[in-house]
Design an enzyme around this catalytic site. Structure first.
Site, short mmCIF file in Angstrom:
data_model
loop_
_atom_site.label_atom_id
_atom_site.label_comp_id
_atom_site.label_asym_id
_atom_site.label_seq_id
_atom_site.Cartn_x
_atom_site.Cartn_y
_atom_site.Cartn_z
N LYS A 1 -6.23 12.63 -12.63
CA LYS A 1 -7.10 11.49 -12.35
C LYS A 1 -7.74 10.93 -13.61
O LYS A 1 -8.03 9.73 -13.69
CB LYS A 1 -8.15 11.87 -11.30
CG LYS A 1 -7.57 12.06 -9.90
CD LYS A 1 -6.87 10.79 -9.41
CE LYS A 1 -6.36 10.92 -7.99
NZ LYS A 1 -5.73 9.67 -7.49
N ASP B 1 9.59 8.01 -1.00
CA ASP B 1 9.04 9.11 -1.77
C ASP B 1 8.80 8.58 -3.17
O ASP B 1 9.73 8.41 -3.95
CB ASP B 1 10.01 10.29 -1.78
CG ASP B 1 9.47 11.49 -2.55
OD1 ASP B 1 8.44 11.34 -3.25
OD2 ASP B 1 10.09 12.57 -2.47
N VAL C 1 -14.32 12.57 0.39
CA VAL C 1 -13.82 11.75 1.50
C VAL C 1 -13.09 12.67 2.48
O VAL C 1 -12.22 13.45 2.08
CB VAL C 1 -12.84 10.66 1.03
CG1 VAL C 1 -12.50 9.73 2.20
CG2 VAL C 1 -13.40 9.88 -0.14
N ASN D 1 -2.40 4.00 -3.76
CA ASN D 1 -3.26 4.94 -3.05
C ASN D 1 -2.72 6.36 -3.01
O ASN D 1 -3.49 7.32 -3.01
CB ASN D 1 -3.47 4.44 -1.61
CG ASN D 1 -4.02 5.51 -0.71
OD1 ASN D 1 -5.18 5.92 -0.83
ND2 ASN D 1 -3.19 6.00 0.20
N ILE E 1 0.85 -1.19 0.00
CA ILE E 1 0.00 0.00 0.00
C ILE E 1 0.88 1.24 0.00
O ILE E 1 1.73 1.40 0.89
CB ILE E 1 -0.92 0.03 1.24
CG1 ILE E 1 -1.77 -1.24 1.32
CG2 ILE E 1 -1.83 1.26 1.20
CD1 ILE E 1 -2.53 -1.40 2.63
N TYR F 1 -5.53 18.55 -11.00
CA TYR F 1 -5.93 17.33 -10.30
C TYR F 1 -6.87 16.50 -11.17
O TYR F 1 -6.69 15.27 -11.29
CB TYR F 1 -6.61 17.68 -8.98
CG TYR F 1 -7.05 16.46 -8.21
CD1 TYR F 1 -6.11 15.60 -7.65
CD2 TYR F 1 -8.39 16.16 -8.04
CE1 TYR F 1 -6.51 14.47 -6.94
CE2 TYR F 1 -8.80 15.05 -7.33
CZ TYR F 1 -7.86 14.20 -6.79
OH TYR F 1 -8.26 13.08 -6.10
#
Length: 267
Positions: free
Chosen positions: A172, A75, A201, A102, A18, A168
């Site tokens: 995405k 990183d 979220v 993630n 993760i 952004y």
């Protein structure tokens, strides 16, 4: 057999990597995997903030003493470190079964023409380039055994672009396109490629976006009930604990009172 027991059996003994695991959705996903598997998994938790990872590991060691956890300061925007990181994992963590891409961020809310070049680079390096680099480093492990799950965190912003979020949104959309292309490339394998696209979220995401301005960050969630990190984590774990012949390929998850980036009931 109950659904929970079936999921636990499918996840048992698996190794999951993760990214962005120190907080938010990444941290919640780590804990959700252990809840779902009764602690019978191996976790590789990577993030920049090592102290946060070590705190999480202490929590896991107390709550899930049978779980095995490897934490690593990483990183992901430093491309040259990705492949060595995967190659130099401890032996018992090398056989990765699930990759959860993630880590991600947004920076500011400037309009085109006013966006700092370094912000553009940072967002794309984190959200797109790093995700691709990590996927490329892990994919040979999956190909060698003809199995594995790749989970990419997208966003409603990758389906429905909005003003003051151009960079952004573009990043995405890129994640969605990469995920779709990868799924098609791997169609003749048993490797599953999964896109999870959340709406609103409540995590550190907005605090990072607004560069530590707590008031601006709180206003994002004002007078509404957003998703929490564990809501998204629950979906990630659900998707990766299905039968091998099933892939939850592409899922949009909203809080109940959201219908688009700017259709959010507040009251």
């Amino acid at each position: 057999m109950s659904q929970g027991r079936k999921a636990a059996e499918r996840l048992a003994k698996k190794t999951v990597l993760i990214t962005g695991a120190s907080a938010g959705i990444g941290k919640a996903t780590a804990l959700e995997y252990l809840e779902a598997s009764n602690g019978d998994m191996k976790l590789i938790l990577a993030a920049r903030r090592l102290e946060k990872l070590e705190e999480l590991k202490k929590t896991i060691d107390q709550e899930f003493p049978n779980a095995k956890v490897h934490v690593a300061q990483l990183d992901i925007t430093q491309a040259e470190k990705i492949k060595p990181f995967i190659e130099n994992l401890p032996q018992e963590f090398k056989d990765i079964d699930i990759l959860v891409n993630n880590a991600g961020k947004a920076l500011g809310s400037d309009r085109v023409g006013q966006i700092a070049t370094e912000d553009i680079q940072d967002v794309f390096d984190t959200n797109v380039t790093a995700l691709i680099n990590i996927t490329q480093a892990v994919l040979p492990i999956f190909q060698a055994k003809n199995s594995g799950d790749i989970v990419n965190l997208g966003s409603i912003a990758g389906r429905d672009a909005y003003p003051t979020g151009s960079i952004y949104c573009a990043s995405k959309f890129a994640v969605g396109a990469f995920t779709d292309s990868l799924r098609k490339e791997l169609i003749n394998t048993k490797i599953r490629v999964i896109l999870i696209a959340p709406g609103l979220v409540e995590t550190e995401f907005s605090l990072v976006r607004y560069r530590g301005n707590e008031e601006q960050a709180k206003n994002v969630y004002k007078d509404t009930t957003p998703l929490m990190a564990d809501d998204v984590a629950d979906l990630i774990v659900y998707a990766t604990s299905r039968k091998q012949n099933t892939v939850i390929a592409d899922t949009l998850i909203f809080p109940t009172n959201q219908a688009s980036p700017h259709h959010i009931f507040r009251g």
